[in-house]
Write a protein that holds these residues in place. Sequence first.
Motif, mmCIF file in Angstrom:
data_model
loop_
_atom_site.group_PDB
_atom_site.id
_atom_site.type_symbol
_atom_site.label_atom_id
_atom_site.label_comp_id
_atom_site.label_asym_id
_atom_site.label_seq_id
_atom_site.Cartn_x
_atom_site.Cartn_y
_atom_site.Cartn_z
ATOM 1 N N MET A 1 -9.120 2.300 -3.571
ATOM 2 C CA MET A 1 -9.239 2.630 -2.147
ATOM 3 C C MET A 1 -10.327 3.675 -1.885
ATOM 4 O O MET A 1 -10.519 4.098 -0.752
ATOM 5 C CB MET A 1 -7.886 3.055 -1.580
ATOM 6 N N ILE B 1 0.542 3.721 -3.151
ATOM 7 C CA ILE B 1 -0.013 5.074 -3.007
ATOM 8 C C ILE B 1 1.057 6.130 -3.292
ATOM 9 O O ILE B 1 0.776 7.137 -3.933
ATOM 10 C CB ILE B 1 -0.610 5.267 -1.595
ATOM 11 N N ARG B 2 2.290 5.878 -2.862
ATOM 12 C CA ARG B 2 3.345 6.847 -3.139
ATOM 13 C C ARG B 2 3.562 6.987 -4.648
ATOM 14 O O ARG B 2 3.676 8.097 -5.178
ATOM 15 C CB ARG B 2 4.642 6.421 -2.447
ATOM 16 N N ARG C 1 -10.969 6.939 -2.393
ATOM 17 C CA ARG C 1 -10.737 8.237 -1.758
ATOM 18 C C ARG C 1 -9.767 9.063 -2.598
ATOM 19 O O ARG C 1 -9.114 8.541 -3.494
ATOM 20 C CB ARG C 1 -10.184 8.033 -0.337
ATOM 21 N N TYR C 2 -9.676 10.343 -2.302
ATOM 22 C CA TYR C 2 -8.628 11.217 -2.809
ATOM 23 C C TYR C 2 -7.496 11.184 -1.791
ATOM 24 O O TYR C 2 -7.734 11.072 -0.591
ATOM 25 C CB TYR C 2 -9.143 12.654 -2.934
ATOM 26 N N PHE C 3 -6.256 11.291 -2.251
ATOM 27 C CA PHE C 3 -5.132 11.385 -1.319
ATOM 28 C C PHE C 3 -4.549 12.787 -1.350
ATOM 29 O O PHE C 3 -4.518 13.442 -2.410
ATOM 30 C CB PHE C 3 -4.042 10.356 -1.670
ATOM 31 N N PHE C 4 -4.070 13.224 -0.199
ATOM 32 C CA PHE C 4 -3.437 14.522 -0.051
ATOM 33 C C PHE C 4 -1.965 14.349 -0.383
ATOM 34 O O PHE C 4 -1.256 13.599 0.279
ATOM 35 C CB PHE C 4 -3.607 15.000 1.397
ATOM 36 N N LYS D 1 0.821 -1.216 0.000
ATOM 37 C CA LYS D 1 0.000 0.000 0.000
ATOM 38 C C LYS D 1 0.856 1.269 0.000
ATOM 39 O O LYS D 1 0.601 2.187 -0.763
ATOM 40 C CB LYS D 1 -0.939 0.017 1.221
ATOM 41 N N ILE D 2 1.860 1.347 0.847
ATOM 42 C CA ILE D 2 2.674 2.570 0.895
ATOM 43 C C ILE D 2 3.343 2.786 -0.466
ATOM 44 O O ILE D 2 3.337 3.886 -1.011
ATOM 45 C CB ILE D 2 3.733 2.492 2.013
ATOM 46 N N MET E 1 0.705 8.981 -6.025
ATOM 47 C CA MET E 1 0.889 10.414 -5.763
ATOM 48 C C MET E 1 1.883 11.018 -6.752
ATOM 49 O O MET E 1 1.666 12.092 -7.295
ATOM 50 C CB MET E 1 1.423 10.622 -4.344
ATOM 51 N N ASP F 1 -2.336 20.701 -7.731
ATOM 52 C CA ASP F 1 -3.307 20.598 -6.654
ATOM 53 C C ASP F 1 -2.707 19.870 -5.446
ATOM 54 O O ASP F 1 -1.761 19.097 -5.580
ATOM 55 C CB ASP F 1 -4.506 19.792 -7.195
ATOM 56 N N ASN F 2 -3.262 20.135 -4.271
ATOM 57 C CA ASN F 2 -2.855 19.384 -3.087
ATOM 58 C C ASN F 2 -3.370 17.951 -3.113
ATOM 59 O O ASN F 2 -2.927 17.121 -2.327
ATOM 60 C CB ASN F 2 -3.393 20.072 -1.818
ATOM 61 N N TRP F 3 -4.305 17.679 -3.974
ATOM 62 C CA TRP F 3 -4.984 16.388 -3.954
ATOM 63 C C TRP F 3 -4.759 15.607 -5.232
ATOM 64 O O TRP F 3 -4.694 16.169 -6.312
ATOM 65 C CB TRP F 3 -6.491 16.598 -3.728
#
Lengths: 316, 316, 316, 316, 316, 316
Positions: free
Chosen positions: D306, D286-287, D308-311, D282-283, D290, D297-299
Amino acid sequence: MKQIYVNQIQAGEAVDDIFVLSEKTLARKKDGGQYLTLVLNDKTGNMKGVAWDQVDMIKDNAAKGDFVRVQGTVSDYRGVLQMVVKSLETVAPETVNTMDFMATTPRNIEKMIVHLRDIAGTVQTAYLKDLLNRFFDDAQWVEKFKKAPAAKMMHHAYIGGLLEHTLSLVVLADRVAGHYSGIDRDLLMTGAILHDIGKIEEFEYAVRIDYSDAGRLVNHIVIGLEMIGKKIKEVENFPETAALLLKHLIVSHHGSREFGSPEPPKTLEALMLNYLDEIDSKINGIRDFMESQESDDNWTAYHKPMERYFFKGHLK
Amino acid sequence: MKQIYVNQIQAGEAVDDIFVLSEKTLARKKDGGQYLTLVLNDKTGNMKGVAWDQVDMIKDNAAKGDFVRVQGTVSDYRGVLQMVVKSLETVAPETVNTMDFMATTPRNIEKMIVHLRDIAGTVQTAYLKDLLNRFFDDAQWVEKFKKAPAAKMMHHAYIGGLLEHTLSLVVLADRVAGHYSGIDRDLLMTGAILHDIGKIEEFEYAVRIDYSDAGRLVNHIVIGLEMIGKKIKEVENFPETAALLLKHLIVSHHGSREFGSPEPPKTLEALMLNYLDEIDSKINGIRDFMESQESDDNWTAYHKPMERYFFKGHLK
Amino acid sequence: MKQIYVNQIQAGEAVDDIFVLSEKTLARKKDGGQYLTLVLNDKTGNMKGVAWDQVDMIKDNAAKGDFVRVQGTVSDYRGVLQMVVKSLETVAPETVNTMDFMATTPRNIEKMIVHLRDIAGTVQTAYLKDLLNRFFDDAQWVEKFKKAPAAKMMHHAYIGGLLEHTLSLVVLADRVAGHYSGIDRDLLMTGAILHDIGKIEEFEYAVRIDYSDAGRLVNHIVIGLEMIGKKIKEVENFPETAALLLKHLIVSHHGSREFGSPEPPKTLEALMLNYLDEIDSKINGIRDFMESQESDDNWTAYHKPMERYFFKGHLK
Amino acid sequence: MKQIYVNQIQAGEAVDDIFVLSEKTLARKKDGGQYLTLVLNDKTGNMKGVAWDQVDMIKDNAAKGDFVRVQGTVSDYRGVLQMVVKSLETVAPETVNTMDFMATTPRNIEKMIVHLRDIAGTVQTAYLKDLLNRFFDDAQWVEKFKKAPAAKMMHHAYIGGLLEHTLSLVVLADRVAGHYSGIDRDLLMTGAILHDIGKIEEFEYAVRIDYSDAGRLVNHIVIGLEMIGKKIKEVENFPETAALLLKHLIVSHHGSREFGSPEPPKTLEALMLNYLDEIDSKINGIRDFMESQESDDNWTAYHKPMERYFFKGHLK
Amino acid sequence: MKQIYVNQIQAGEAVDDIFVLSEKTLARKKDGGQYLTLVLNDKTGNMKGVAWDQVDMIKDNAAKGDFVRVQGTVSDYRGVLQMVVKSLETVAPETVNTMDFMATTPRNIEKMIVHLRDIAGTVQTAYLKDLLNRFFDDAQWVEKFKKAPAAKMMHHAYIGGLLEHTLSLVVLADRVAGHYSGIDRDLLMTGAILHDIGKIEEFEYAVRIDYSDAGRLVNHIVIGLEMIGKKIKEVENFPETAALLLKHLIVSHHGSREFGSPEPPKTLEALMLNYLDEIDSKINGIRDFMESQESDDNWTAYHKPMERYFFKGHLK
Amino acid sequence: MKQIYVNQIQAGEAVDDIFVLSEKTLARKKDGGQYLTLVLNDKTGNMKGVAWDQVDMIKDNAAKGDFVRVQGTVSDYRGVLQMVVKSLETVAPETVNTMDFMATTPRNIEKMIVHLRDIAGTVQTAYLKDLLNRFFDDAQWVEKFKKAPAAKMMHHAYIGGLLEHTLSLVVLADRVAGHYSGIDRDLLMTGAILHDIGKIEEFEYAVRIDYSDAGRLVNHIVIGLEMIGKKIKEVENFPETAALLLKHLIVSHHGSREFGSPEPPKTLEALMLNYLDEIDSKINGIRDFMESQESDDNWTAYHKPMERYFFKGHLK
């Protein structure tokens, strides 16, 4: 009678034939005028259409779901065939062969209904036999039962599909019924024959297959229970417990609340009917899906409802 | 040989017989001394016991799961029979008939294994036939397969239960296999015969039925795959795809990940095997449950695993 | 007429009174003889009983669910009161006041039925008014509707509970109906009045509250639909769409398939009826649960169905 | 050797280079003739193609998945680049560098395998050390293990991804292993090294990354168990319990049946391996996600798996 | 000071010692009089009590949760020890050592708090360091933080448990933080230290461990957010985004809505904190559960919350 | 002031007006040069744009979310209108009427806020009245509360939507509050007024409606609790339990953890608020959805979030 089907039409052809008008939308031209976009169907597929002229007349004279005679020419618009409609008028349903407009079971409907009635004739219990006869002697009911589809999308989704599925299920039930002691064959067979009869009102299938208002508001289980309740009242001395157990087969044949049964199966016959219905609909549905795949690959495309790929290769 | 079974013992009797020691707990008396509470089993049930004397000797000489010869007297302690144990010593397993200690299929195990092998003989595909023969010719395997239960609790939870369930499933598969085109009968029958063979190592059933370490750590699907993989290697030229499809039947026969299959059914044979396995285990399990209910009521007690009451009354 | 209720009986008393025989089990004495264990009920609770003599006579003459006149003496057996039964004979139901044996609504049933009918009278749509009148004019139906419980366990689980719940829901619907445009008040009110009427056959409540065979096999939604369908046929020119929309209210009032509705709410009235039914049953159920708690604590005991503790303290 | 990659090609260019033929479909021209639509891949993306001539020859000589040398010119067709193919012929896989056609780990594969083997060398338990050596000494296995991806889509979905994920997980396990008493480091490390080895057969990655037949029919857990079972047999006196506990790590490393583990973790090591595997996949997943986002954008965009939006913004 | 603990008391003893009165129920004797049943606790367990005399005085003078000095004699009543209470009076909490009445961490609380503060000292970001100092400099907060349990039942359910769990988690985070680039160590460490601080108000643990009103009505996530929000306002120029990201760690550390987080983790630090919290609570909880099992068996009893048996045997 | 809205623009027109720049992407021309694709919004919809010239200037001077004055001409590109942008410059937000750019409640905002405050004035409990006054006397808060939307997509997703939903809910609560004894009207009304106030920070709605960072990282429940906690501290002697019960209403108003409430409703008021909020959002959302459907059909299009078609026909 149809001259040409949607899947035979080529760019450049002039067409004059009958279709089902399955969509009709009024649009605004750049110059403020109006035009119509249409979708025309027959049993082999659908074609887009556009009418630039006579918009008012067409708009007022034909409704979604009507049979319409259309004259126009077909061109290739960005890779998709589209008919420029010159004239369009409604046609009385009595004058068309509706089978030209909806997919139909590949099997012989008349032979299937005879086969099903033959099997129904093997039920021994007097009041169940009587009940079944009242359905098969009801010509109006038989007519609908022969025509209704078994579903809109998933399996047996064509004219005659309900009969085809019911017959297959009943033959299967007959093979299995004797394997376990404690199962009442007559009850199981009667339930199998009647389990989906609500579908003759759950769907509209005069012109194209879709849910009816009743289908969406109360669904085929409730409709079927009403039909059976009515016929049971006509049978003299139909035992009350038998009526409950038969209705229970209809109520529970989807197996669980999650799948739309208000109560889950609570008798051996109800458990069995649910499993057999599951087998017949799934095996047929997946086999058809496999056969519809044209690639040479060992695997089908992704099957969304069951969330997997299927292996369609074979052992040599 | 057993003289008396647990369900025949009366208060006041002196008992000298063989049981399974299924629990043994050391407890502290009020005066600081020790005593033992025991549970003694045979195939008809279990009885509590207490040993006030010879505690050390009993404690050291007998372990949970041993066959033990027990001498004692039985009394009624607050409504429950309890044996005050005078002496207890282990007995060599070879000297007892283990069938006295575990529930056993009511059907004839020898006839069932012959019947199953006969059906296996109808498989035509050479390498599948060869594979099946290697199992049936493996005397050690056959011995375990004849004895293993099909479950600890739910259905066929007794000695011979695996064979009984497998035979019933295979006969059912035979009845159904021909109903749908596109199903490879030989593959389905082979899968049906082998689907649960991992259970011969998933359970311990020498003395009482419980999960083995392997059963809990890797389960019968994984164990069965290993057995089949080993035998496949012995068959000359077993086609690779056939091996995968056969293993897939084992992998997927629980129907979904939720029920323990690492992959769901992806062939017609796998779909069918899952449904038939479901039918055979559920119909048998519920029918047994119905028959175990002694009340005159139309309804069984609440069936927790399936979360409902079952109707056990009958149409007259 | 009852002289003494279960919750008033003390150890040492001689009792001669009428109870419901709610359980009866034959047991074997140590000497091989037989005895009976019994459970005797009235509206205040239940008491265990044992009959050492006249076992055959009692066994044959009284069935589970019968009213029985019992003579015996009560003693304290390990902290629990138990009646040693000397004689037991069935009593004709007509001769007892069944309200002595089942919990009953604390509210006035006659006033509630008048109130409900008054509100029904405000429905303006002719065919809906006609339909409601046909129910309220059906004396047999009214009699059952006044007596039926709304549930076996959760809320309004007592005689008159169905009426109490229906009236409360209907008053609530009346308050809310006008708040949103687009809701057909007459349809909503009619649906609210009739939404649970199947419960008059879903339960048995002549002697104690339990599910009927019909309740378990087809449930109150299906039963209610049948009742409404029958009365609709008696109304002249009841519009077909209105009939479907009204039935839809019954079909969907549990809100989702998961909770037993074959179809979820698909109209504004159906959405609203589901929410209001939820409010009335949950608020009443939880308020009763809070009031049943005797401790001084701010919190109730754990409420299993809703999986939480409730705060029953108050703002000062 | 490749001259140009898909993401470098411009409209108007003439191309003569090697690609993977990942799709090939025969279509019908308006005039009844045939043409082919193609998809051509390399590691930077894919391009559509169309062949109007030599259809028969191309159709017969190249199959989906082949390396092909293609000559053609590229044009812009409705905003999308498309190659008009003049000639197409298959190329022997030995003559191409497959790394030109599939995305590859950014890290050094040789260094990673050395690093992993070094860590494997810290395992002390003799039979576990022996087992690991047998894998690392198996040149054929090492070759596949260095090349296999860890997934088709989600994380480490590229050549070398399995090795990269395994090494990262093993280093992480090493950091954590000592934090809790009661965890057997050698067992945990061995399980971490071997947990996903079935993936070397679960995927095809000779030319493009996809599931193999074995991957879909029996999945990497089952394949990995078979590999480990085979090697364990080669180790002298591998304790039976150790074999079960090691297999249990493979069986349970997805954490629950829902995620494909036939049994959930039942030892501390298995619990830990499941959590660490979850962290590493997962890390990393997701990294990477990103980093793949180009907006200021911040998002991130919505991450479907998953939900959701990630920050992706940072603390300054 | 306590002379004797519950688990040391023998039948026949006279007791005069201090306990927590954890339950008190008024009951009616057969003769109409009243008596009290009590439950008395200390950290080693609980004992039933009964008071036949002085009922009114005891009833009025002591409430549930009070420390009470009890005089009585202990007897064996149906296999269970029970104290017949002669006198009972409340004792001021200041005069007792509450640690006698609640289970406490086996580790040294003072050393743990020093260790935690040392690690907190490694945080470099000025405003995070400032924030942490404000907590550790708040003597009242530290006092509660040192005492609070981490749970009522599942893991670290004893005095000092919150500190023990937090320290373990923080050390674990420190080991893992450096393994992945892109993770802000200071943010992760601060979040780890503060993630559960709401628990100091979620529980009552002055006398026994139970949920507080606040714990049940708004829970520890909400309470913790309030505490952190208050301290953040005291820090000069705490960046707004940093405050949001820190609060997000608290909000999301249960991983999903289903487990009580209003939002799921949306940053790498939040993902990591959730996994590490899961590891620390589960590994500790299961290891304690394994160690609490006294049988020689390889397997624990059934672990209900995680629905499985655990293997507690070892590799030799 | 706006001259023309997006939904009024025709092909061929020259436009010089203000829009929101909602997307801006740099792209590469075939010849290597750069161009920009844009999306321009106002309250009636959006239009694509492309800038071939002045790319650098536009790119640097305007950011996503800015108000921009755009000059260009509109053409029809493959059936979609597209503006070729000649010049583009940012405009100060103070100089535009933001209501031109976002959809707004059809109801009168000033009248609604007065109405809501009037109802708030009926709360009798002194500290609740005081609390509400502090909100309504906070001009900055009122300004945001009047403007905020209630959602991004589902219901009341426009400027003023939060106020409209809150007022409707409060009026509904007022109608229902008196129907059940045991409900504290003042607490329920206060909770209803404040339940969603966190939404004034959960969304950004200066220029277009979207989630704020705070909205995504900690959500409106957490934000609202912080606001209420702050105001409660200003009220003298606000009882602690009252504060907890009020916060509980905010915490639990989504009904379950699954829907984002950290704790489910545990008081009658909280149960009621959850149901009423559900009614108001769903009835409004579905009614708006029905009204947005233009077809003559009895049925709406498929409503994805609730997974069904709705019947929008009427009883005559």
